[in-house]
Design a protein around this motif. Structure first.
Motif, mmCIF file in Angstrom:
data_model
loop_
_atom_site.group_PDB
_atom_site.id
_atom_site.type_symbol
_atom_site.label_atom_id
_atom_site.label_comp_id
_atom_site.label_asym_id
_atom_site.label_seq_id
_atom_site.Cartn_x
_atom_site.Cartn_y
_atom_site.Cartn_z
ATOM 1 N N GLU A 108 0.851 -1.189 0.000
ATOM 2 C CA GLU A 108 0.000 0.000 0.000
ATOM 3 C C GLU A 108 0.884 1.235 0.000
ATOM 4 O O GLU A 108 1.777 1.371 0.844
ATOM 5 N N ARG B 122 1.988 -5.306 2.561
ATOM 6 C CA ARG B 122 0.805 -5.959 3.116
ATOM 7 C C ARG B 122 0.860 -7.481 3.098
ATOM 8 O O ARG B 122 0.475 -8.133 4.057
ATOM 9 N N CYS C 67 -6.426 -7.258 -0.913
ATOM 10 C CA CYS C 67 -5.722 -7.697 0.293
ATOM 11 C C CYS C 67 -6.570 -8.661 1.115
ATOM 12 O O CYS C 67 -6.048 -9.643 1.674
ATOM 13 N N ALA D 205 -6.307 -4.703 8.986
ATOM 14 C CA ALA D 205 -5.134 -3.836 8.882
ATOM 15 C C ALA D 205 -4.772 -3.185 10.212
ATOM 16 O O ALA D 205 -3.599 -2.906 10.469
ATOM 17 N N GLY E 157 -2.117 -6.347 9.794
ATOM 18 C CA GLY E 157 -2.076 -6.012 8.372
ATOM 19 C C GLY E 157 -0.705 -5.919 7.765
ATOM 20 O O GLY E 157 -0.563 -5.452 6.638
#
Length: 208
Positions: A50, A66, A115, A152, A156
């Motif tokens: 990210e 991630r 994700c 996250a 995460g």
């Protein structure tokens, strides 16, 4: 001639179509987005990171790694993810994309959704991955965003596989039959809906 002219978009109409990179990333200065890196080696792992862009507080946290996916797991999900993302892009009048070796920019909301699936399958038995993909496809986008946000916050990162919400995603998408997964459609409270008011960029409205 008149018919041909009618089918030709005016310069103004063409200018109104946003220019994007990869899977819907706005072609602006340092946008918040995700990046999927596919190595040339057929055995190389696929990385998803990210990139916070201008939203990052400093260069130290501008990029968050991630997940790393083994190539067979990536191969098992890539086609359906590409199809689903391109359908969303087409609905917004944006150009489609395709996974390629190297860097693949992905819109920040689509990246969050990716994700969720990647976290679910990263340690999943291969035979269960098709079930996980079907269950992921059946979720609404806002449900995927909520799942990303919850995961996250605590687990995460790249080294968080097999912990907390990552394990929950694995079992929720891979072990639960689709009909059971979809049953509690009214489970979102108003409070939870407030938590998922994200900036939708090309896919909705609001602020993150």
């Amino acid at each position: 001639m008149a018919k041909a002219a009618a089918n030709t978009k005016s310069p103004k109409a063409r200018a109104q179509v946003p220019h994007t990179l990869g899977f819907g990333v706005p072609a602006t200065s340092d946008p918040h987005h995700f990046k999927v890196v596919i190595p040339k080696a057929s055995t190389g792992k696929v990385s998803i990171s990210e990139h916070l862009g201008l939203q990052s507080a400093s260069n130290d946290n501008a990029v968050i790694d991630r997940v790393l996916l083994d190539r067979p797991r990536w191969t098992a999900i890539r086609a359906e993810v590409q199809r689903a993302f391109n359908a969303r892009l087409a609905a917004r009048g944006l150009k489609p994309s395709a996974w390629k070796v190297g860097e693949n920019p992905v819109d920040r909301l689509l990246g969050k959704e990716l994700c969720v699936l990647a976290w679910a399958v990263e340690q999943m038995d291969m035979e269960k991955i098709p079930v996980a993909v079907r269950n992921w496809l059946a979720l609404r986008p806002e449900e995927r965003w909520w799942l990303f946000g919850m995961t996250a916050m605590s687990t995460g990162g790249l080294m968080d596989a097999g912990r907390g919400w990552r394990v929950a995603l694995k079992h929720a998408l891979g072990d639960v039959v689709q009909s059971e997964l979809l049953a509690p459609r009214a489970r979102r409270s108003n409070g939870v809906k407030d938590d998922i008011r994200l900036s939708l960029d090309l896919f909705g409205e609001g602020e993150s």
